[in-house]
Structure formats: structure tokens, C-alpha cells
Motif scaffolding. Sequence first.
Motif, mmCIF file in Angstrom:
data_model
loop_
_atom_site.group_PDB
_atom_site.id
_atom_site.type_symbol
_atom_site.label_atom_id
_atom_site.label_comp_id
_atom_site.label_asym_id
_atom_site.label_seq_id
_atom_site.Cartn_x
_atom_site.Cartn_y
_atom_site.Cartn_z
ATOM 1 N N HIS A 134 0.874 -1.172 0.000
ATOM 2 C CA HIS A 134 0.000 0.000 0.000
ATOM 3 C C HIS A 134 0.912 1.223 0.000
ATOM 4 C CE1 HIS A 134 0.880 -0.776 4.210
ATOM 5 N NE2 HIS A 134 0.248 0.303 4.624
ATOM 6 N N ASP A 137 0.118 -4.665 6.395
ATOM 7 C CA ASP A 137 -0.427 -4.035 7.604
ATOM 8 C C ASP A 137 -1.881 -4.371 7.914
ATOM 9 O OD1 ASP A 137 2.050 -2.995 7.709
ATOM 10 O OD2 ASP A 137 1.460 -0.889 7.588
ATOM 11 N N ASP A 147 5.676 4.449 5.356
ATOM 12 C CA ASP A 147 6.726 3.507 5.760
ATOM 13 C C ASP A 147 6.877 2.344 4.778
ATOM 14 O OD1 ASP A 147 4.088 2.938 6.774
ATOM 15 O OD2 ASP A 147 4.934 1.359 8.030
ATOM 16 N N HIS A 148 6.123 2.375 3.685
ATOM 17 C CA HIS A 148 6.222 1.317 2.665
ATOM 18 C C HIS A 148 6.731 1.852 1.326
ATOM 19 C CE1 HIS A 148 4.117 -1.640 5.253
ATOM 20 N NE2 HIS A 148 3.720 -0.508 5.815
ATOM 21 N N HIS A 197 4.299 -5.614 10.891
ATOM 22 C CA HIS A 197 5.291 -4.931 11.741
ATOM 23 C C HIS A 197 5.478 -5.701 13.045
ATOM 24 C CE1 HIS A 197 5.579 -1.256 9.316
ATOM 25 N NE2 HIS A 197 4.272 -1.267 9.195
HETATM 26 ZN ZN LIG Z 1 3.237 0.001 7.808
#
Ligand SMILES: [Zn+2]
Length: 259
Positions: free
Chosen positions: A99, A197, A103-104, A244
Motif C-alpha cells: 500500500h 499491515d 513507511d512502505h 510490523h
Molecule cells: Zn506500515
Amino acid sequence: MSKMKLSVLYLGKIECQRLHLVACPEEETMIQSPMVSVLIQHPTLGTLLYDTGNTPFYNSVYGEEIRKTYPITEFISIEDALAEKGLRPSDIDGIILSHLHFDHVGGLQYFAGTKALQNVMVAAEELKNAYYCVMTGTAGAYVKSLFDLPEIRFVPIQEDISLAQDIHLFLQASHTPAVLGLRLELEQEGCIIATSDTIYTQDSYEQRIPPGGSINKTPEEFFENLDRIQAMQQEYQATLLFGHDFEQVKRLAARGFLV
Ligand SMILES: [Zn+2]
């Protein structure tokens, strides 16, 4: 089955309240949350990456809310993680983005001018949602400058598809409107399913605890997706890789899966 190789790349961590990942009443409980990328070396598809971690410019690029809620306590660039495997960004043939949260997609900039940036797979609904959010003042965890790169060419994924007989992408309507999950069939290790996630940790999966906060519009979307992942896990006898999970990352490192 083909001789595909899989490595999980460790890209550092953030420290945040546990309740953001697994709903709990204690606000003080903090948790380490790792960033990971999956490196796939495939005999016919070439070298693929699933997610790219944070940007090196997190201090200037991330808004105050993100920096306060998800402070980065360790940063390893996707470029450095690839170098550990003897690879450069120009060796990557395609990128699958689970997505478009910060953080990706933060590592996409390392692929400027490479063939990988011409082959960036993302769920069509996710792509629409990310642009809608950043253009309407409801960005949340989307940071436009990280994914709206000048030469990027997105390949929108509209439905569950197989890239090869041993690499499958599936859409999950949880966490965001469409998170791409990954199912791999490996010769030695068997089936591996990466949820990203939609399910952050093993605790969340095993104890069926959704994340706290407002990331999911309703708990139902978390549970519906969890039921589907559970059914897939049983059908394929799969090992799950969560979004995570620091404990899982430590176990993977011990098994030599992680660099
Ligand atoms: Zn994430």
C-alpha cells in the motif's frame, strides 16, 4: 516448483504505543515496530521487491503528527539493505507495494532512473485512495512526495492475480481500501503469505485483536480479512509474515531469512 529465493530485508524500526498495532487499554505500553521489505529472486520474473521502507529524509518530509506518533529510532535504507545482498537498485526488475503509506513507499526514490520504477505494482483502489487523500487534505499516513515521483509508472492491480505459478497477489480490504498481500510457493520453505499491515503482529492474528485507533473504519473489515487469511493459512499450510512484528523479525533473523 521453481527455485525462487526469498529474503526478508530489515529496514530499521519505529517506536510507538502498542495500541496502534494491537488494541489494548494501556496507553503507556510502547512497542518496537520494524520495517521490512521482501526480496524475491525469481527464475523467470527476475528480482522483485515487496515494499521499500522509510525515506532517509523522514525528519523534513513527514508531518508533525507522523513524527510524533511513529518516531523512527533506526533507519536502514533499502539501498543499503540491497547492498548487503550484493544488489543495487538498478538490479531490481519490479516493485510490489502493499500500500502507499509512508513507511512502505519511502524508499522508492532510490529507484529513480531504473527499470524498477517503470514497473510498480499497487492495488488500483489503493492508488485512487492515496491520491484522493493527499489532494483533499485527508492525507493521514500518505505522503504525496514519496510516491508521486516524476518517472514512476504504476501497474494497477484490479483483482487477485498470479505473476507466475509460484507468486500470487491478493487484495485485502482492511487497513486501507486495498492492501496487496503476497503468497509465495517456495521449494524448501513451503508457502509464505505476507499480510502487510492488515495484520501487524502474530499476537493480533492469534488472539484476534484488531489494531487500536481509527485505522480500520469498522472492526468488521479486520475480522473478515483475518478469517480469509486464516483459511488461506490452513489451505496452503503457510507461514505468515506480518506487517510490523519485531518478535517475528528476530525469529527470521535466527533462521537466516533476514538480512
Ligand atoms: Zn506500515
